[in-house]
Motif scaffolding. Structure first.
Motif, mmCIF file in Angstrom:
data_model
loop_
_atom_site.group_PDB
_atom_site.id
_atom_site.type_symbol
_atom_site.label_atom_id
_atom_site.label_comp_id
_atom_site.label_asym_id
_atom_site.label_seq_id
_atom_site.Cartn_x
_atom_site.Cartn_y
_atom_site.Cartn_z
ATOM 1 N N GLU A 1 -5.895 -3.976 -6.810
ATOM 2 C CA GLU A 1 -5.247 -4.145 -8.158
ATOM 3 C C GLU A 1 -4.087 -3.097 -8.403
ATOM 4 O O GLU A 1 -3.216 -3.374 -8.867
ATOM 5 N N VAL A 2 -4.296 -1.998 -7.528
ATOM 6 C CA VAL A 2 -3.366 -1.260 -7.559
ATOM 7 C C VAL A 2 -2.164 -1.493 -6.688
ATOM 8 O O VAL A 2 -0.916 -1.514 -7.188
ATOM 9 N N ARG A 3 -2.271 -2.312 -5.680
ATOM 10 C CA ARG A 3 -1.173 -2.799 -4.815
ATOM 11 C C ARG A 3 -0.416 -3.962 -5.661
ATOM 12 O O ARG A 3 0.742 -4.004 -5.500
ATOM 13 N N ASP B 1 -5.709 6.696 1.456
ATOM 14 C CA ASP B 1 -6.072 5.568 0.210
ATOM 15 C C ASP B 1 -5.032 6.174 -0.643
ATOM 16 O O ASP B 1 -5.414 7.265 -1.239
ATOM 17 N N THR B 2 -3.821 5.347 -0.888
ATOM 18 C CA THR B 2 -2.973 5.725 -2.075
ATOM 19 C C THR B 2 -3.330 5.152 -3.379
ATOM 20 O O THR B 2 -2.566 5.298 -4.523
ATOM 21 N N SER B 3 -4.781 4.895 -3.541
ATOM 22 C CA SER B 3 -5.110 4.234 -4.813
ATOM 23 C C SER B 3 -4.896 5.256 -5.913
ATOM 24 O O SER B 3 -4.469 5.332 -7.246
ATOM 25 N N GLU B 4 -5.465 6.551 -5.553
ATOM 26 C CA GLU B 4 -5.241 7.613 -6.485
ATOM 27 C C GLU B 4 -4.243 8.567 -6.186
ATOM 28 O O GLU B 4 -3.923 9.563 -6.778
ATOM 29 N N THR C 1 -3.875 2.455 2.755
ATOM 30 C CA THR C 1 -4.239 1.375 1.881
ATOM 31 C C THR C 1 -4.395 1.921 0.595
ATOM 32 O O THR C 1 -4.121 2.890 0.050
ATOM 33 N N ALA C 2 -4.782 0.834 -0.395
ATOM 34 C CA ALA C 2 -5.009 0.957 -1.790
ATOM 35 C C ALA C 2 -5.728 -0.187 -2.274
ATOM 36 O O ALA C 2 -5.714 -1.353 -1.617
ATOM 37 N N SER C 3 -6.436 -0.027 -3.697
ATOM 38 C CA SER C 3 -7.162 -1.121 -3.966
ATOM 39 C C SER C 3 -6.241 -2.476 -4.345
ATOM 40 O O SER C 3 -5.020 -1.930 -4.392
ATOM 41 N N ALA D 1 0.624 -1.127 0.032
ATOM 42 C CA ALA D 1 -0.090 -0.042 0.053
ATOM 43 C C ALA D 1 0.985 1.408 -0.129
ATOM 44 O O ALA D 1 0.391 2.266 -0.097
#
Ligand code: C5P
Length: 193
Positions: free
Chosen positions: A126-128, A172-175, A122-124, A13
């Protein structure tokens, strides 16, 4: 000065990158607690004995960052006696003079419930998985399956499951870029120092 920063979250993440950046910025010591479980996982033999006898040489092995070591770590991490054997070392590290950053799964909930700053990164999945694949290579779908399997095991275990502490700031580091996440973490620490 004693000051503890607890950084928890699932695999890949961005916890490690954020922890290292924060430690450098504030001159705090950094402990990657996942490395303790990885070292126990790859040592072989009785994991409880391995955890009780863990030494610096075990943490210096070159093979701790592999996908296999991550899976082995999450299996031994579900054993309460293994976790218990590692608590004291982590708590002593957290209260060392000069400040400390610990990253893991249960730092804000179990190891350091009184940490001055708690982050849940955290992150999704898929991104991780994509990030882990860029780092380790291999088949990206297999990496995603690996991430999901480890998430399920870490969140589903009875002892110290992966979850945000009630008073943790969730990033949330997805974006969000890692730089922006580091900046948010540094702002929060500044405000509490
Ligand atoms: O963070 P890292 O991917 O190196 O962690 C490897 C495994 O060790 C995790 O999947 C988790 O099962 C376990 N772990 C844990 N508690 C921690 C740190 C890691 O259970 N504080």
């Amino acid at each position: 000065m004693r000051f503890t920063v607890a950084i928890d979250g699932p695999a890949a993440a961005g916890k490690g990158t954020i922890s290292r950046a924060v430690a450098e910025r504030f001159g705090f010591a950094h402990l990657d607690t996942g490395a303790l479980y990885r070292a126990v996982g790859v040592k072989g033999g009785d994991p409880v004995e391995a955890a009780r006898a863990l030494c610096p040489a075990d943490l210096a092995r070159d093979d701790l960052r592999t996908g296999e070591a991550g899976q082995a770590a999450s299996k031994v991490a579900a054993i309460p006696e293994v976790r218990a054997a590692l608590v004291q070392f982590q708590r002593a590290f957290a209260r060392r003079e000069g400040g400390a950053v610990l990253d893991g799964r249960d730092i804000g909930t179990v190891i350091c419930p009184d940490a001055e700053v708690k982050l849940f990164v955290t992150a999704s999945a898929e991104v991780r998985a994509h990030r882990r694949w860029l780092e380790l290579g291999g088949d990206e779908r297999a990496v995603l399956a690996d991430v999901r399997e480890r998430d399920a095991r870490d969140m589903g275990r009875a002892d110290a499951p992966l979850r945000p502490a009630e008073d943790a700031l969730v990033l949330d580091t997805s974006e969000m870029s890692i730089d922006a996440a580091v900046a948010a973490a540094c702002d929060l620490i500044e405000a509490r120092l």
